[in-house]
Design a protein around this motif. Structure first.
Motif, mmCIF file in Angstrom:
data_model
loop_
_atom_site.group_PDB
_atom_site.id
_atom_site.type_symbol
_atom_site.label_atom_id
_atom_site.label_comp_id
_atom_site.label_asym_id
_atom_site.label_seq_id
_atom_site.Cartn_x
_atom_site.Cartn_y
_atom_site.Cartn_z
ATOM 1 N N ARG A 47 0.801 -1.225 0.000
ATOM 2 C CA ARG A 47 0.000 0.000 0.000
ATOM 3 C C ARG A 47 0.839 1.283 0.000
ATOM 4 N N THR A 48 2.108 1.186 -0.389
ATOM 5 C CA THR A 48 2.958 2.386 -0.434
ATOM 6 C C THR A 48 2.970 3.033 -1.812
ATOM 7 N N GLU A 49 2.368 2.368 -2.797
ATOM 8 C CA GLU A 49 2.301 2.922 -4.145
ATOM 9 C C GLU A 49 0.850 2.884 -4.621
ATOM 10 N N LEU A 50 0.408 3.991 -5.178
ATOM 11 C CA LEU A 50 -0.961 4.113 -5.681
ATOM 12 C C LEU A 50 -0.896 4.634 -7.105
ATOM 13 N N THR A 51 -1.544 3.932 -8.015
ATOM 14 C CA THR A 51 -1.633 4.377 -9.399
ATOM 15 C C THR A 51 -3.088 4.733 -9.686
ATOM 16 N N LEU A 52 -3.315 5.921 -10.219
ATOM 17 C CA LEU A 52 -4.656 6.390 -10.575
ATOM 18 C C LEU A 52 -4.842 6.288 -12.077
ATOM 19 N N LEU A 61 -3.020 8.036 -15.074
ATOM 20 C CA LEU A 61 -3.000 9.488 -14.910
ATOM 21 C C LEU A 61 -1.880 9.927 -13.971
ATOM 22 N N ILE A 62 -1.866 9.333 -12.771
ATOM 23 C CA ILE A 62 -0.897 9.737 -11.751
ATOM 24 C C ILE A 62 -0.415 8.496 -11.007
ATOM 25 N N TYR A 63 0.888 8.438 -10.788
ATOM 26 C CA TYR A 63 1.496 7.391 -9.979
ATOM 27 C C TYR A 63 2.057 8.059 -8.728
ATOM 28 N N ASN A 67 7.445 6.428 -0.655
ATOM 29 C CA ASN A 67 8.878 6.461 -0.327
ATOM 30 C C ASN A 67 9.163 6.319 1.165
ATOM 31 N N GLY A 68 8.647 5.272 1.745
ATOM 32 C CA GLY A 68 8.927 4.992 3.149
ATOM 33 C C GLY A 68 8.309 5.971 4.126
ATOM 34 N N GLY A 69 7.366 6.760 3.695
ATOM 35 C CA GLY A 69 6.687 7.698 4.576
ATOM 36 C C GLY A 69 7.380 9.033 4.758
ATOM 37 N N ASN A 70 8.578 9.202 4.196
ATOM 38 C CA ASN A 70 9.297 10.464 4.349
ATOM 39 C C ASN A 70 8.760 11.555 3.423
ATOM 40 N N PHE A 71 8.387 11.161 2.221
ATOM 41 C CA PHE A 71 7.809 12.090 1.257
ATOM 42 C C PHE A 71 7.067 11.278 0.210
ATOM 43 N N THR A 72 6.277 11.952 -0.593
ATOM 44 C CA THR A 72 5.541 11.284 -1.663
ATOM 45 C C THR A 72 6.064 11.780 -3.000
ATOM 46 N N LYS A 73 6.336 10.837 -3.887
ATOM 47 C CA LYS A 73 6.731 11.182 -5.254
ATOM 48 C C LYS A 73 5.490 11.063 -6.134
ATOM 49 N N PHE A 74 5.185 12.126 -6.849
ATOM 50 C CA PHE A 74 4.056 12.179 -7.768
ATOM 51 C C PHE A 74 4.620 12.089 -9.176
ATOM 52 N N THR A 75 4.095 11.203 -9.997
ATOM 53 C CA THR A 75 4.471 11.153 -11.410
ATOM 54 C C THR A 75 3.204 11.347 -12.229
ATOM 55 N N PHE A 76 3.176 12.420 -13.006
ATOM 56 C CA PHE A 76 2.048 12.717 -13.884
ATOM 57 C C PHE A 76 2.381 12.110 -15.242
ATOM 58 N N SER A 77 1.828 10.939 -15.499
ATOM 59 C CA SER A 77 2.240 10.084 -16.619
ATOM 60 C C SER A 77 2.147 10.762 -17.975
ATOM 61 N N SER A 78 1.010 11.386 -18.273
ATOM 62 C CA SER A 78 0.832 11.979 -19.604
ATOM 63 C C SER A 78 1.732 13.193 -19.819
ATOM 64 N N LEU A 79 2.154 13.820 -18.733
ATOM 65 C CA LEU A 79 3.014 15.001 -18.835
ATOM 66 C C LEU A 79 4.498 14.641 -18.791
ATOM 67 N N ASN A 80 4.783 13.400 -18.417
ATOM 68 C CA ASN A 80 6.162 12.957 -18.227
ATOM 69 C C ASN A 80 6.889 13.878 -17.234
ATOM 70 N N LYS A 81 6.179 14.245 -16.164
ATOM 71 C CA LYS A 81 6.704 15.134 -15.124
ATOM 72 C C LYS A 81 6.526 14.478 -13.771
#
Length: 135
Positions: A47-52, A61-63, A67-81
């Motif tokens: 449950r540490t990774e969620l893909t929308l 749309l978004i991954y 990251n171990g609870g320290n921070f969240t990495k957001f990846t906006f797939s269609s934007l490659n950002k």
């Protein structure tokens, strides 16, 4: 008189906050917003990774990676950002924030312009500041 004014201000703030609050529920791989099916999702790795995804679709749309609870990495797939942030908490809180910021619009679609603004506003670039020391 001062108490009346303070109570009126407090009531106004609560009313505005309540008007914009959404009820988010994740159940059976569907994200519900105020009881309406909005997006599909997949939880992975304890449950540490969620893909929308778009609803009932495999279009990512978004991954999100906790990251171990320290921070969240957001990846906006269609934007490659991508971005990294210490904001938030639960997946529901993060989804509510994405909706309130307009990143996920009222039609449950990714708003590219709002996503770019979100990245610009909240990206803390945590990995760029991290030093790894190897023995």
């Amino acid at each position: 008189m001062k108490i009346s004014v303070l109570l009126l201000i407090a009531f106004g703030i609560l009313t505005i906050k309540g008007a914009t609050a959404q009820k988010i529920k994740l159940k059976d791989n569907i994200v519900y917003v105020d009881g309406k099916e909005c997006l599909s999702y997949k939880l992975q790795y304890s449950r540490t990774e969620l893909t929308l995804f778009e609803l009932n679709s495999d279009k990512e749309l978004i991954y999100l990676n906790a990251n171990g609870g320290n921070f969240t990495k957001f990846t906006f797939s269609s934007l490659n950002k991508s971005m990294e942030s210490t904001r938030g908490g639960s997946w529901s809180w993060i989804l509510k924030d994405l909706i309130n910021q307009g990143v996920i619009d009222s039609n449950c679609m990714l708003n590219d312009a709002k996503a770019m603004a979100y990245i610009k506003k909240f990206d803390e670039k945590i990995s760029d500041r991290t030093i790894i020391i190897e023995n």
